[in-house]
Design an enzyme around this catalytic site. Sequence first.
Site, PDB file in Angstrom:
ATOM      1  N   LYS A  15       0.848  -1.213   0.000  1.00  0.00           N
ATOM      2  CA  LYS A  15       0.000   0.000   0.000  1.00  0.00           C
ATOM      3  C   LYS A  15       0.869   1.243   0.000  1.00  0.00           C
ATOM      4  CE  LYS A  15       0.820   1.209   4.552  1.00  0.00           C
ATOM      5  NZ  LYS A  15       1.635   2.350   4.959  1.00  0.00           N
ATOM      6  N   VAL A  97      10.761  -5.239   3.563  1.00  0.00           N
ATOM      7  CA  VAL A  97      10.384  -5.296   4.986  1.00  0.00           C
ATOM      8  C   VAL A  97      10.688  -3.949   5.649  1.00  0.00           C
ATOM      9  CG1 VAL A  97      10.957  -6.461   7.171  1.00  0.00           C
ATOM     10  CG2 VAL A  97      10.822  -7.783   5.048  1.00  0.00           C
ATOM     11  N   GLY A 103       3.898  -4.464   4.000  1.00  0.00           N
ATOM     12  CA  GLY A 103       4.054  -5.866   3.595  1.00  0.00           C
ATOM     13  C   GLY A 103       3.616  -6.874   4.651  1.00  0.00           C
ATOM     14  N   ASP A 138      -2.384  -1.703  10.510  1.00  0.00           N
ATOM     15  CA  ASP A 138      -2.714  -1.639   9.082  1.00  0.00           C
ATOM     16  C   ASP A 138      -3.443  -2.888   8.581  1.00  0.00           C
ATOM     17  OD1 ASP A 138      -1.526   0.836   8.848  1.00  0.00           O
ATOM     18  OD2 ASP A 138       0.347   0.084   7.998  1.00  0.00           O
TER      19      ASP A 138
HETATM   20  O1  C5P Z   1       0.087  -1.558  15.098  1.00  0.00           O
HETATM   21  P1  C5P Z   1       1.500  -1.770  14.713  1.00  0.00           P
HETATM   22  O2  C5P Z   1       2.116  -2.939  15.448  1.00  0.00           O
HETATM   23  O3  C5P Z   1       1.742  -1.825  13.260  1.00  0.00           O
HETATM   24  O4  C5P Z   1       2.269  -0.477  15.218  1.00  0.00           O
HETATM   25  C1  C5P Z   1       3.663  -0.437  15.434  1.00  0.00           C
HETATM   26  C2  C5P Z   1       3.940   0.666  16.424  1.00  0.00           C
HETATM   27  O5  C5P Z   1       3.677   1.941  15.838  1.00  0.00           O
HETATM   28  C3  C5P Z   1       3.078   0.621  17.662  1.00  0.00           C
HETATM   29  O6  C5P Z   1       3.683  -0.153  18.660  1.00  0.00           O
HETATM   30  C4  C5P Z   1       3.005   2.067  18.088  1.00  0.00           C
HETATM   31  O7  C5P Z   1       4.168   2.406  18.792  1.00  0.00           O
HETATM   32  C5  C5P Z   1       3.068   2.810  16.763  1.00  0.00           C
HETATM   33  N1  C5P Z   1       1.744   3.221  16.256  1.00  0.00           N
HETATM   34  C6  C5P Z   1       1.109   4.290  16.863  1.00  0.00           C
HETATM   35  N2  C5P Z   1      -0.126   4.683  16.383  1.00  0.00           N
HETATM   36  C7  C5P Z   1      -0.692   4.057  15.334  1.00  0.00           C
HETATM   37  C8  C5P Z   1      -0.053   2.968  14.721  1.00  0.00           C
HETATM   38  C9  C5P Z   1       1.173   2.582  15.202  1.00  0.00           C
HETATM   39  O8  C5P Z   1       1.612   4.900  17.816  1.00  0.00           O
HETATM   40  N3  C5P Z   1      -1.889   4.476  14.882  1.00  0.00           N
END
Ligand code: C5P
Length: 291
Positions: A15, A97, A103, A138
């Site tokens: 994306k 990655v 991904g 995501d």
């Molecule tokens: O949800 P995901 O594991 O992809 O997010 C990785 C990190 O990015 C989270 O641990 C958080 O620190 C940060 N994040 C955030 N707000 C979001 C998405 C991600 O703070 N909306």
Amino acid sequence: MSATRSRLRLQAPAKVNLSLEVTGRRTDGYHEIVSVMQTVGLYDDLVIERSRGIELASSDPTIDTPDNLVLRAARLLQHAAGIELGCSLRLYKRIPVAAGVGGGSSDAAATLIGLNELWSLGWPAERLAGLGAALGSDVPFFVYGGTAVVRGRGEIVEPLPAGASIWYTLVNPGVQVPTARIFSALSSDAWTNGAQTREVAKRIGSAGVFVLGPNGLQDALFSLYPVVKTCFDRLSNLAPGRTFVSGSGPTIVVASKTSDGAAEIQSQVRGEGWRSTIAPSVHQVCGAAGT
Ligand code: C5P
């Protein structure tokens, strides 16, 4: 859908974020975002077969770990559905990655979509997306794919009408960027009210219109990874007004109306040693492709 299928092949698309605003911090530690996201035709391939346990083999040994998002997705769905069926998963990586193009999240969503079919669960997309939110912010978007406005921490997905057909040149300046690192470096100065992204969402479905919004993670990314800013500046000079950062980076994207235009941008930066590829916008939901 067939209850007797024992093997599925799925394409998990990458994306780009055509607009991304951070509007605040939540009590759960995540950030509140508003983003317009678009799937593009750069794919990982996932082959799923019936098996007793749950196992994964990946073409990229660096992600062949027990906590891989694909394995976690399979275990989570198995548990949530209360079943004892297993699967063997083979993942052929093409999407870089930690590059800001989703991904790992797309692979996880493809796993949920594929197993929903392989295990004949019959779950609707909303239920798969709800489960996917536990795996990554995501993941819900990738259950739907196409063009969508995404809110909350990513769990609220509103599909939008398909925008103009666009070819994207994706340029990776050669660093891996952990999303958490960018969000934790973000100060409240980078927060905005989401109005520009809502405007992009409103205009994007109009015939032939291509619109881009801001990226609220960009300044934090540039200050932590100066090579990404160098790449962005170089591409912005070549393609002003149609160059942007995807997600938390480091992928820099240039939008073009034609594949020739996208290839021309790619050829202009070939000497820089950056990895690049071209991919069109894709509108279909990530789905099973044959048996
Ligand atoms: O949800 P995901 O594991 O992809 O997010 C990785 C990190 O990015 C989270 O641990 C958080 O620190 C940060 N994040 C955030 N707000 C979001 C998405 C991600 O703070 N909306």
